[in-house]
Every structure is written in structure tokens, then in C-alpha cells.
Design a protein around this motif. Structure first.
Motif, short mmCIF file in Angstrom:
data_model
loop_
_atom_site.label_atom_id
_atom_site.label_comp_id
_atom_site.label_asym_id
_atom_site.label_seq_id
_atom_site.Cartn_x
_atom_site.Cartn_y
_atom_site.Cartn_z
N ALA A 108 0.83 -1.20 0.00
CA ALA A 108 0.00 0.00 0.00
C ALA A 108 0.87 1.25 0.00
O ALA A 108 0.44 2.32 -0.46
N ASP A 109 2.10 1.14 0.51
CA ASP A 109 3.01 2.29 0.52
C ASP A 109 3.78 2.44 -0.78
O ASP A 109 4.57 3.39 -0.92
N CYS A 110 3.60 1.52 -1.71
CA CYS A 110 4.39 1.51 -2.95
C CYS A 110 3.54 1.96 -4.13
O CYS A 110 2.37 1.59 -4.25
N PHE A 111 4.14 2.76 -5.01
CA PHE A 111 3.43 3.18 -6.21
C PHE A 111 3.64 2.22 -7.37
O PHE A 111 2.95 2.29 -8.39
N GLY A 112 4.61 1.33 -7.22
CA GLY A 112 4.89 0.38 -8.30
C GLY A 112 5.74 -0.78 -7.84
O GLY A 112 6.33 -0.74 -6.76
N VAL A 113 5.76 -1.81 -8.66
CA VAL A 113 6.58 -2.99 -8.40
C VAL A 113 7.20 -3.42 -9.73
O VAL A 113 6.48 -3.75 -10.68
N VAL A 114 8.54 -3.38 -9.82
CA VAL A 114 9.24 -3.84 -11.01
C VAL A 114 9.49 -5.34 -10.90
O VAL A 114 9.86 -5.84 -9.83
N LEU A 115 9.28 -6.06 -11.99
CA LEU A 115 9.57 -7.49 -12.05
C LEU A 115 10.55 -7.72 -13.19
O LEU A 115 10.25 -7.40 -14.35
N VAL A 116 11.72 -8.24 -12.86
CA VAL A 116 12.77 -8.51 -13.85
C VAL A 116 12.75 -9.99 -14.18
O VAL A 116 12.81 -10.84 -13.29
N THR A 117 12.65 -10.30 -15.47
CA THR A 117 12.58 -11.69 -15.91
C THR A 117 13.80 -12.07 -16.73
O THR A 117 14.58 -11.20 -17.15
N SER A 118 13.94 -13.35 -16.95
CA SER A 118 14.92 -13.85 -17.92
C SER A 118 14.16 -14.59 -19.01
O SER A 118 13.34 -15.46 -18.74
N MET A 119 14.43 -14.22 -20.26
CA MET A 119 13.81 -14.83 -21.42
C MET A 119 14.85 -15.75 -22.06
O MET A 119 15.81 -15.30 -22.67
N PHE A 120 14.69 -17.06 -21.89
CA PHE A 120 15.77 -18.03 -22.10
C PHE A 120 16.34 -18.02 -23.51
O PHE A 120 17.56 -18.07 -23.70
N TRP A 121 15.51 -17.96 -24.51
CA TRP A 121 15.98 -18.12 -25.89
C TRP A 121 16.82 -16.95 -26.35
O TRP A 121 17.66 -17.07 -27.24
N LYS A 122 16.63 -15.76 -25.74
CA LYS A 122 17.27 -14.55 -26.24
C LYS A 122 18.80 -14.61 -26.24
O LYS A 122 19.44 -13.89 -27.00
N ASN A 123 19.39 -15.44 -25.37
CA ASN A 123 20.83 -15.63 -25.52
C ASN A 123 21.24 -17.10 -25.57
O ASN A 123 22.40 -17.40 -25.84
N PHE A 124 20.28 -18.02 -25.37
CA PHE A 124 20.60 -19.43 -25.58
C PHE A 124 20.95 -19.69 -27.04
O PHE A 124 21.79 -20.53 -27.35
N PHE A 125 20.33 -18.95 -27.96
CA PHE A 125 20.57 -19.19 -29.39
C PHE A 125 22.04 -19.01 -29.74
O PHE A 125 22.54 -19.62 -30.69
N LYS A 126 22.76 -18.19 -28.96
CA LYS A 126 24.19 -17.98 -29.21
C LYS A 126 25.07 -18.80 -28.27
O LYS A 126 26.03 -19.45 -28.72
N TYR A 127 24.76 -18.78 -26.98
CA TYR A 127 25.66 -19.34 -25.98
C TYR A 127 25.28 -20.74 -25.50
O TYR A 127 25.98 -21.31 -24.66
N ASN A 128 24.16 -21.27 -25.98
CA ASN A 128 23.69 -22.58 -25.55
C ASN A 128 23.54 -22.58 -24.03
O ASN A 128 23.11 -21.60 -23.45
N ASN A 129 23.93 -23.67 -23.35
CA ASN A 129 23.70 -23.77 -21.91
C ASN A 129 24.50 -22.76 -21.10
O ASN A 129 24.14 -22.46 -19.95
N PHE A 130 25.58 -22.24 -21.66
CA PHE A 130 26.36 -21.22 -20.95
C PHE A 130 25.52 -19.97 -20.69
O PHE A 130 25.85 -19.17 -19.82
N SER A 131 24.42 -19.83 -21.42
CA SER A 131 23.55 -18.67 -21.25
C SER A 131 22.97 -18.61 -19.83
O SER A 131 22.61 -17.52 -19.36
#
Length: 529
Positions: free
Chosen positions: A160-183
Motif C-alpha cells: 500500500a506504501d508503494c506506487f509500483g513494483v518492477v519485475l525482472v525476468t529472464s527470457m531463455f531463448w534470447k541468448n541461448f541461441f548464441k551461448y547454448n547452456n552457458f547462457s
């Protein structure tokens, strides 16, 4: 391969986690940003302030200043064009266009996405995706979700004291396509760098953030309408304009809402699925990333665990080099963010003064203090990740490898002499000449990746905290007129041996050469009005 062995190889033998015949299909690469289709969008003001010199007096959050905040955290900030020179004669040379953000990313692929739940007077309350490509908000769910998100956080924060909540995600394919499992390693580090930028930008806008690494995963994914085979939330950051927000209720126990499981909580909201565009026509499977994501999930607030307080300094060595006192750096975050890039071959060897090194180390660690649900009110993150460095030609100290003791503002000698040959030999990708670089830092942390306390979730939290420290180091370096280039193309075993980390139960998570640099040849333009 079991997950424990996979994480070990990811750190110490990364060639084992990537197929030897893996080739990146650049013609089918995904976009570096997520595009939702057929959903209402709200353009954000493009007249962003060109300076962020000091902390603003907290005002009433509105679409205007929240939009400026989002742009400085993760917006498309610059377009640059350089020339690609191929390794083989049969490959054509040509221009390379890059859209840069203020936070760096491995390979410039930006695997993370930002969502934000907002309650503003000049915007319908709801959950939005920050569309970086168009600098706008895309509405995913309209309504008030304080109660739902509060339960997903174990009712530890008064939303109730907050005006917003940021949620940071990881989208797996966006760097798996280059780095494979190292992503998997890169995704946590990239998320941490983004969080580091978010916390620094928050200070300039007068916002009060708190980072929650522990939450009911499937509940927050359900709120956003994410497919967990594609994307998952890594961190939840409520934002308040009130400095006295109650961030840490029920931190040591989860009496309120602790027995509510993810399936029960998800029943409170209707499932939604949104169409989005990634560009790739052929998305291959990444089963190890899915298994690790599932193994890292917390299914109820009863699984949340605060970490026991640990002392970060240890016993101080008698021969420690006391560094000169340095004032906290005062700099324009907007200007420094625009300056930041990874110099790579553009480093030049010049002497660094001891005062500059002292200011760099002090600013990096002092700015690393932040609110989070692992420490509560103690802000003890520096006990979990620490800075080591190899220094050459620094005025006033002997060449060698050192550990930085932030509490004493002193350097503890670890290995004497010029360490540049050792570092260069340990590079797996020789894209930098380390003989041209006077400072080379390593972020070190627990070899068990917080596993005993937090299980597999501890690994990604550790990577995020390392990334947060890296971003502080980069900002401080550029504020002092130096550049930094984070890299993972080094042998962790060699770095650990250099500092004797194994005997302390630590390992080097990332390497950051830092030093003077020259401008590189490229066309560049800002994307702000």
C-alpha cells in the motif's frame, strides 16, 4: 548430467556444457527485446532529462517521471554503427548496427525483460510490460493487485506504501541461441547488472526500492501471463516514494500467507496468455535451463530463508596497504551512462594514481549497499561477494594481486609481482591484450553458490549480486575517466589459483579489466529528445 555437476562445469569447465558442434544461426536470431502484439499501449514521454546529477526530492510519482526512470534503467539509449571484419576471406565485411542500453549485456543480447505494476493517478492501475523498442508501456492486466503480489512476497512488504513494483525476468531463448547452456550463467549476471542500474537510477529520482529475491515464482509468472518454458521472473522490486515503508515484516517467518501454495494463489487470478513476437523461426529446446529454473522455484512463502549474518572482513593482515581516504564520487549518472561502453581493444596503458584506485574501490563497495530480503535491515551483501584485483604500475603500491578489505579501506597482498602474463594465459578468448590494462578485477564469492541455504536458487542470486557489483564498478570507473570490460572468457581455476581462493571456499565469478582507453571508430547517436 545432474544439476549440481552442471553448475560446477558451468563455472570451472564451460566447454562441457556446450555442444562442440554448436553454431550460432545469426540469420534466425531473436530480437533483443520482446514485442507484444494486439495489446493496448501507452507511449511514454520522450523528453527525458539529459542530466541526473543528484538525488531529486521525492515527489508524487507520475507517468512522466516513471517513464524517464524506465528509460534510464533499460531503454534503448544509443544506436551505433561499426564495421565487422570477418575472420575468413570468403565472408563479406559490412556494417554492424547495435542498439545499446545503459546497462551492459553479454554479447549485446539483453536476455532480461522488465515488467512493472503501477498505481498512478494519470494511468490505469495494472501490470505493464516496458516495451523498450518503442519506449512505451503495454497493458497486460488492468486492476489492483496489492493483495495478490503481497501474498506472493509472503506478506513481508506493505505494498500500500508503494506506487509500483518492477519485475525482472529472464527470457531463455534470447541468448541461448548464441551461448547454448552457458547462457544460464549470463542470464543471472545480466539481470544483476540491470538491477545495479535500477538501484542507481532510483537514487536520482528519489525512489525507494527493495530487492526481493525470494517469492512464489509461479504466482508472479501467472500474474504476468508468462510461459515458464520461455521466461521466468528472477527478481521483484517494489518502489516507494516514502522512506519509511515497512519492507521487512515477517522476514524471519512466514506466518501470514506462508501456507498458501503456488497453485492456490494462482486460482485467485484468471490465467491470461498474450501473443508476442521473437522473430526466430526455429527455437530449439533448452532442457537444462528449464530443469534449473524449476529446481530453483519456491512454491510457497514457507520456503523463504533469510541468510545468517556473516562478517565480510575476516582477519586483517599485518602487511595490508592502507589506502588514502577518498570522498564519495559525485557525478552525473546520465553522462556517465552515456559514456559507458566495453573498450576491448581500445585500452591504453597509462599509470593509475593510488588516489584514483582508492576512490574506485571505495565508491564501488559503498554504492553496493542496498535493501534486500536476504539481509533485511543489515544490508550485508558485501559479505557474500568481494573484490580482488591484479594491479600493474599503480602509483604508490607494488605490482601484484590483492584482496580489497572494504571495512578497513585497505588492500591485502595475495601474490607479489606483475600478474599480467598469468591473466593473459588464463584467457580462453584472446580478445583483450591484458598487458595494456593496469587494473584487472575479479568478483569472488562462495564456491557452493549459497546452495546450503537457498538450494539451486542460490546460484542465480549469487550471479545477480555479482552483476550488481560489476555495474557499480563500471559506473565508478567511467566517472573517473577509465573504462571497464566485463568478460567470462577466462579460466576460473587459474584465477582461483592466482588469489588462493579455493582454500577460502571461494571462486572468481567474473573478470573485469579496467583502465584508461581511447575512443573507438564508430558512428553513434543518442535516442532521446
Amino acid at each position: 548430467m545432474n544439476l549440481k555437476s552442471f553448475l560446477h562445469d558451468l563455472q570451472f569447465d564451460p566447454d562441457k556444457v556446450k555442444p562442440p558442434d554448436w553454431e550460432t544461426n545469426w540469420d534466425d536470431a531473436p530480437l533483443p527485446y520482446k514485442l507484444y502484439r494486439r495489446l493496448p499501449g501507452m507511449p511514454l514521454p520522450a523528453d527525458v532529462p539529459l542530466t541526473l546529477a543528484g538525488k531529486e526530492t521525492p515527489g508524487k510519482p507520475n507517468v512522466r517521471n516513471v517513464g524517464h526512470f524506465l528509460w534510464y534503467v533499460y531503454g534503448l539509449a544509443q544506436v551505433s554503427q561499426s564495421v565487422f571484419v570477418p575472420d575468413r576471406m570468403e565472408e563479406p565485411a559490412g556494417p554492424v548496427h547495435l542498439y545499446r542500453r545503459f546497462a551492459p549485456s553479454g554479447g549485446g543480447l539483453y536476455p532480461n525483460e522488465m515488467y512493472i505494476y503501477l498505481k498512478l493517478e494519470d494511468l490505469p492501475a495494472g501490470v505493464y510490460h516496458y516495451d523498450a523498442a518503442h519506449h512505451r508501456l503495454v497493458l497486460l492486466r488492468e486492476g489492483h493487485f496489492d493483495s495478490y503480489l503481497g501474498k506472493a512476497l509472503g506478506n513481508r512488504c506493505d505494498l500500500a506504501d508503494c506506487f509500483g513494483v518492477v519485475l525482472v525476468t529472464s527470457m531463455f531463448w534470447k541468448n541461448f541461441f548464441k551461448y547454448n547452456n552457458f547462457s544460464y550463467r549470463l542470464q543471472g549476471l545480466d539481470a544483476g547488472v540491470l538491477l545495479g542500474q535500477l538501484l542507481e537510477v532510483s537514487k536520482r529520482f528519489g525512489f525507494e526500492p527493495c530487492v526481493y529475491f525470494q517469492f512464489v515464482d509461479r504466482a508472479v509468472n501467472h500474474l504476468l501471463g508468462l510461459s515458464e518454458q520461455e521466461e521466468s521472473v528472477y527478481a521483484v522490486i517494489p518502489l516507494s516514494a516514502e522512506p519509511k515503508t515497512n519492507w521487512f515484516a515477517n522476514l524471519d517467518e512466514s506466518e501470514s500467507g506462508g501456507k498458501l501454495s503456488a497453485p492456490e494463489l494462482c486460482k485467485e487470478l484468471e490465467a491470461v496468455r498474450h501473443d508476442h513476437y521473437v522473430r526466430s523461426m526455429n527455437v530449439v529446446d533448452y532442457p537444462m535451463l528449464i530443469k534449473l529454473n524449476e529446481a530453483s522455484m519456491q512454491n510457497s512463502a514457507g520456503m523463504f530463508r533469510p541468510l545468517e549474518r556473516e562478517e565480510g572482513g575476516g582477519t586483517r593482515k599485518r602487511d595490508a596497504v592502507k589506502l588514502p581516504a577518498a570522498d564519495r564520487l559525485s557525478y552525473d549518472l546520465a553522462a556517465v551512462s552515456r559514456m559507458r561502453f566495453s573498450p576491448e581493444t581500445n585500452f591504453v596503458l597509462r599509470q593509475v594514481s593510488l588516489l584514483d584506485l582508492a576512490a574506485l574501490l571505495q565508491e564501488t563497495t559503498a554504492s553496493f549497499s542496498y535493501r534486500n530480503d536476504l539481509d533485511g535491515t543489515e544490508r550485508n551483501a558485501a559479505a557474500r561477494v568481494s573484490l580482488y584485483g591484479c594491479f600493474y604500475g599503480v602509483e604508490g603500491i607494488d605490482d601484484g594481486a590483492y584482496r580489497y578489505d572494504a571495512a578497513a579501506h585497505a588492500l591485502e597482498p595475495v601474490r607479489p609481482g606483475d600478474c599480467r602474463s598469468w591473466l593473459q594465459y588464463g584467457m580462453s578468448l584472446h580478445n583483450l591484450n591484458l598487458f595494456q590494462i593496469p587494473l584487472c578485477f575479479h568478483v569472488a564469492a562462495d564456491r557452493n553458490h549459497l546452495g546450503p541455504q537457498l538450494g539451486y536458487r542460490g546460484y542465480r542470486i549469487q550471479q545477480m549480486e555479482a552483476g550488481m557489483l560489476v555495474q557499480r564498478l563500471l559506473l565508478a570507473a567511467f566517472a573517473l575517466g577509465m573504462g571497464g570490460h566485463p568478460l567470462l572468457g577466462y579460466d576460473a581455476k587459474s584465477a582461483d589459483e592466482l588469489y588462493g581462493l579455493a582454500s577460502d571456499g571461494k571462486t572468481a565469478l567474473i573478470q573485469i579489466p579496467v583502465g584508461p582507453y581511447r575512443a573507438r571508430s564508430r558512428l553513434e547517436g543518442g535516442l532521446s529528445q
